[in-house]
Design a protein around this motif. Sequence first.
Motif, PDB file in Angstrom:
ATOM      1  N   PHE A 223      29.721 -35.990  16.474  1.00 22.84           N
ATOM      2  CA  PHE A 223      29.654 -34.962  17.231  1.00 22.84           C
ATOM      3  C   PHE A 223      28.425 -33.934  17.261  1.00 22.84           C
ATOM      4  O   PHE A 223      27.951 -33.372  17.884  1.00 22.84           O
ATOM      5  N   ALA A 224      28.034 -33.720  15.901  1.00 23.93           N
ATOM      6  CA  ALA A 224      26.732 -33.265  15.622  1.00 23.93           C
ATOM      7  C   ALA A 224      25.625 -33.621  16.268  1.00 23.93           C
ATOM      8  O   ALA A 224      24.502 -32.983  16.538  1.00 23.93           O
ATOM      9  N   GLN A 225      25.602 -34.831  16.409  1.00 25.36           N
ATOM     10  CA  GLN A 225      24.312 -35.649  16.940  1.00 25.36           C
ATOM     11  C   GLN A 225      24.510 -35.954  18.425  1.00 25.36           C
ATOM     12  O   GLN A 225      23.537 -36.532  18.961  1.00 25.36           O
ATOM     13  N   LYS A 226      25.701 -35.352  18.873  1.00 23.09           N
ATOM     14  CA  LYS A 226      25.883 -35.354  20.379  1.00 23.09           C
ATOM     15  C   LYS A 226      25.601 -37.264  20.994  1.00 23.09           C
ATOM     16  O   LYS A 226      24.955 -37.408  21.792  1.00 23.09           O
ATOM     17  N   ARG A 227      26.429 -37.920  20.204  1.00 23.10           N
ATOM     18  CA  ARG A 227      26.305 -39.373  20.505  1.00 23.10           C
ATOM     19  C   ARG A 227      27.794 -39.834  20.343  1.00 23.10           C
ATOM     20  O   ARG A 227      28.970 -39.034  19.762  1.00 23.10           O
ATOM     21  N   SER A 228      28.229 -40.981  20.937  1.00 23.33           N
ATOM     22  CA  SER A 228      29.626 -41.729  20.759  1.00 23.33           C
ATOM     23  C   SER A 228      29.655 -42.317  19.553  1.00 23.33           C
ATOM     24  O   SER A 228      28.709 -42.779  19.001  1.00 23.33           O
ATOM     25  N   PRO A 229      30.903 -41.996  18.681  1.00 26.49           N
ATOM     26  CA  PRO A 229      31.026 -42.330  17.481  1.00 26.49           C
ATOM     27  C   PRO A 229      31.271 -44.028  17.482  1.00 26.49           C
ATOM     28  O   PRO A 229      31.648 -44.661  18.478  1.00 26.49           O
ATOM     29  N   GLU A 230      30.988 -44.768  16.323  1.00 25.32           N
ATOM     30  CA  GLU A 230      31.075 -46.011  16.268  1.00 25.32           C
ATOM     31  C   GLU A 230      32.485 -46.059  15.002  1.00 25.32           C
ATOM     32  O   GLU A 230      31.920 -46.092  14.193  1.00 25.32           O
ATOM     33  N   PHE A 231      33.376 -46.395  15.457  1.00 23.46           N
ATOM     34  CA  PHE A 231      34.574 -46.542  14.447  1.00 23.46           C
ATOM     35  C   PHE A 231      34.856 -48.194  14.033  1.00 23.46           C
ATOM     36  O   PHE A 231      34.602 -49.116  14.807  1.00 23.46           O
ATOM     37  N   HIS A 232      34.991 -48.155  12.708  1.00 25.01           N
ATOM     38  CA  HIS A 232      35.151 -49.381  12.008  1.00 25.01           C
ATOM     39  C   HIS A 232      36.418 -49.637  11.299  1.00 25.01           C
ATOM     40  O   HIS A 232      36.578 -50.788  10.657  1.00 25.01           O
ATOM     41  N   GLY A 233      37.440 -48.680  11.716  1.00 29.17           N
ATOM     42  CA  GLY A 233      38.508 -48.749  10.856  1.00 29.17           C
ATOM     43  C   GLY A 233      38.548 -48.739   9.286  1.00 29.17           C
ATOM     44  O   GLY A 233      39.385 -49.284   8.637  1.00 29.17           O
ATOM     45  N   ARG A 234      37.720 -47.779   8.897  1.00 31.18           N
ATOM     46  CA  ARG A 234      37.800 -47.604   7.513  1.00 31.18           C
ATOM     47  C   ARG A 234      37.825 -46.024   6.985  1.00 31.18           C
ATOM     48  O   ARG A 234      37.246 -45.351   7.742  1.00 31.18           O
TER      49      ARG A 234
END
Length: 267
Positions: free
Chosen positions: A256-267
């Motif tokens: 959010f701070a970097q204005k990009r889409s997050p990459e989630f890994h389930g951790r």
Amino acid sequence: MTNAHLGKGTMMEPKYFEVAVDAGIATVTMCREPVNAQNTAFRQRCIEVFDNLSDRDDVRVIILTGQGKAFSAGADLTDRPDLETPGAYRRHNRTIRDCFDAILTCPKPVIAAINGPAIAAGFVLASVCDIMICSESSWISMPEVAVGLAGGVRHVLRHFSQSDARLAMFTGRRISGPELLRMNVASACVPDAELLPAATSLAAEIAKNAPLAVAAAKRSFAVSEEMSVHTGYSFEQSQTANLARSEDCAEAVAAFAQKRSPEFHGR
């Protein structure tokens, strides 16, 4: 891509289920000809399918649908327990409950794509999924009263209003896909050809979110359903507190701070 393997050392017979996994979405297709009727072997396979998918890291959302013109015509009436055998009916009922519970307690969201008739236990199979969408030609029915039975009341009551639940159970009438949408039982009703694309689009929307958070939300739904508002919300807050310490939460804040889409890994 189609996965015959649901887990290490596990092979599914195609006459019961077909499973395809792509981009975090598992599409589970019931394929017991001609109408996906549920017998003991079918139910045991269903348990195996959902137990395996529950533990797969590459699966975030599951779609359940039927092959052919039926979602599921319900219980296979040729596979009834022998009433004269002690314990037979108890074992039979336990297997039925375990089959439904395998879906109900699966930590991944499950979308029922109701492609045709979902009758009696067939509708219950759809009702234990998290979200129901249906095709315009689909319909459900709870016709047990016509054959001297009365199963499924508790599951019907989870999705229908008090009056409509009784209407469905007391009459056994067919309720069409468009009517299910009007009654707020289904979340969407689409043309037949658009059902699977619509389910896949919805699954993709869910799959892009943080898997730990989605699993926690599903857990909160399951646990708090019979709780008071205060107790249920307190449980939900405990889930949120645990999630705040996860890597996925930190990644979401950073993205959010970097204005990009997050990459989630389930951790």
